[in-house]
Design an enzyme around this catalytic site. Sequence first.
Site, short mmCIF file in Angstrom:
data_model
loop_
_atom_site.label_atom_id
_atom_site.label_comp_id
_atom_site.label_asym_id
_atom_site.label_seq_id
_atom_site.Cartn_x
_atom_site.Cartn_y
_atom_site.Cartn_z
N GLY A 69 0.80 -1.22 0.00
CA GLY A 69 0.00 0.00 0.00
C GLY A 69 0.83 1.27 0.00
O GLY A 69 0.56 2.21 -0.76
N THR A 70 1.84 1.32 0.85
CA THR A 70 2.64 2.54 0.96
C THR A 70 3.31 2.89 -0.36
O THR A 70 3.28 4.05 -0.80
CB THR A 70 3.69 2.37 2.08
N ASN A 148 -9.16 3.14 7.81
CA ASN A 148 -8.55 1.96 8.42
C ASN A 148 -8.67 1.95 9.94
O ASN A 148 -8.61 0.90 10.56
CB ASN A 148 -7.07 1.85 8.03
N ALA A 204 -3.25 -3.51 -1.14
CA ALA A 204 -2.11 -4.25 -0.58
C ALA A 204 -2.53 -5.69 -0.31
O ALA A 204 -3.63 -5.94 0.20
CB ALA A 204 -1.66 -3.60 0.73
N HIS A 206 -1.32 -8.00 1.86
CA HIS A 206 -1.32 -8.61 3.20
C HIS A 206 -2.58 -8.32 3.99
O HIS A 206 -2.78 -8.90 5.06
CB HIS A 206 -0.06 -8.18 3.98
N THR A 242 12.72 -5.87 -11.55
CA THR A 242 12.30 -7.24 -11.82
C THR A 242 11.04 -7.57 -11.04
O THR A 242 10.94 -7.25 -9.85
CB THR A 242 13.44 -8.21 -11.41
N CYS A 330 0.82 1.04 11.85
CA CYS A 330 2.05 1.78 11.55
C CYS A 330 2.40 2.71 12.70
O CYS A 330 3.51 3.19 12.80
CB CYS A 330 1.88 2.57 10.26
C1 LIG Z 1 -5.88 2.62 4.51
C2 LIG Z 1 -4.45 2.21 4.45
N1 LIG Z 1 -3.64 2.78 3.55
C3 LIG Z 1 -2.35 2.43 3.43
C4 LIG Z 1 -1.78 1.48 4.25
C5 LIG Z 1 -0.34 1.11 4.07
O1 LIG Z 1 -0.26 -0.14 3.44
P1 LIG Z 1 1.04 -1.10 3.60
O2 LIG Z 1 1.11 -1.47 5.05
O3 LIG Z 1 0.74 -2.26 2.71
O4 LIG Z 1 2.20 -0.33 3.13
C6 LIG Z 1 -2.58 0.86 5.21
C7 LIG Z 1 -2.00 -0.13 6.16
O5 LIG Z 1 -2.42 -0.25 7.27
C8 LIG Z 1 -3.95 1.22 5.32
O6 LIG Z 1 -4.76 0.65 6.22
#
Ligand SMILES: Cc1ncc(COP(=O)(O)O)c(C=O)c1O
Length: 391
Positions: A69-70, A148, A204, A206, A242, A330
């Site tokens: 996601g990031t 989230n 993402a 995971h 890659t 995070c």
């Molecule tokens: C809404 C949202 N955006 C972005 C992210 C970041 O994703 P990643 O942890 O895969 O980098 C998260 C992760 O918790 C999320 O919940």
Amino acid sequence: MRFYLDHAATTPLRPEAREAWLAASDVVGNASSTHGAGQDARRLLEDARESIAAVLGCDPIEVVLTSGGTESINTALVGLWRSRPEGTDAVVLPDGEHHATMDTAAALAADGARIRAVPISTTGGIVLDEFRAALGGAALATAIVANNEVGTINDVAAIAAASAGAEVPLHLDAVAALGHVPLSFRDLRADAGGGVGLVALSVAGHKIGAPVGVGALVVARTARMAPLLHGGAQQRGLRAGTQDVPGAAAFAAALVAAEAERKTEAARLRALRDRLIDGVRAEVPAARLLGDPVDRLPGNAHLLFPGAVGESLLFLLDVAGVAASTGSACQAGVAEPSHVVMAMGGSEQDARSVLRFTLGRTSTDADVDAVLGAIADAYSRASGSRSGSRS
Ligand SMILES: Cc1ncc(COP(=O)(O)O)c(C=O)c1O
């Protein structure tokens, strides 16, 4: 016994994803090589891309695989900013977005962007009229599909239509929504033309049972987006490097499985979650549900425990074998108040007194029972520890 109620941070690997990863890991070859081995890898990769595209409602060529996601969010926001139309410098940024979005926007601000903040409501939803009003002449806009932390689901069809109408490129952060909310990139682009309206969507792996380290950014064919990474010409030149074939195969397998059971799982999780919410309120009458009571992620229970420190509750529940969260994973370890709760109008004290329980594929009644068995004692001790530490 351990009880895992932090599926929004990351959710257990699905067996389908593990099997797909292992099978693909036996294929030697760089998917960009023209020899037979490379082409074997290429075939697996493109099959995975097709499956991902089918679930997300886009064309396979629009799926740019990333590390999660990031990376997807950074690629979209920085890429759209660098390709912005001449004379534009405003970035439309709702309050309460994930830090991946907020901090990327801060980096754009350091590069000259003017941030147009959009408020969220007391239940955590983006205020649509304010979003619409902020769009005029903007370089780009971004919005979260489902929050989230508090789980509120936004009206992204209206957000996408407004962006298309204002001729502003829009990025959607669908990381928390994936697997829980129906998403069709194509449908959300119904009003879009050229490089405006919805042009990019981040997800993402995971969060839906694929391994950590794989994700995707859906990028419309017509989007104007400069690459973040430079190097090879892989993936339309938007993401050099890659490609991770086993990761793509695992992501595709997890996504297909999650989509197949999405509706039945949503109903099951909603029932479990409602029992959790009602049970916590019975054990701790002062507890209050935050977020939208109806338009919320099926597995999300986000509760305010007045007078208690969320971090203390988290610790006491952990001792009882219950894994929860104060909000975004995070942030874990950093005792910051929730920026989402404060954007919803909560005090700093409220923003330090919240707990998020999130349910997922492996959740059962036993998980709910474990919370209900531990929460009253944790609350009375955490409220005590709070007044002690603050006096
Ligand atoms: C809404 C949202 N955006 C972005 C992210 C970041 O994703 P990643 O942890 O895969 O980098 C998260 C992760 O918790 C999320 O919940």
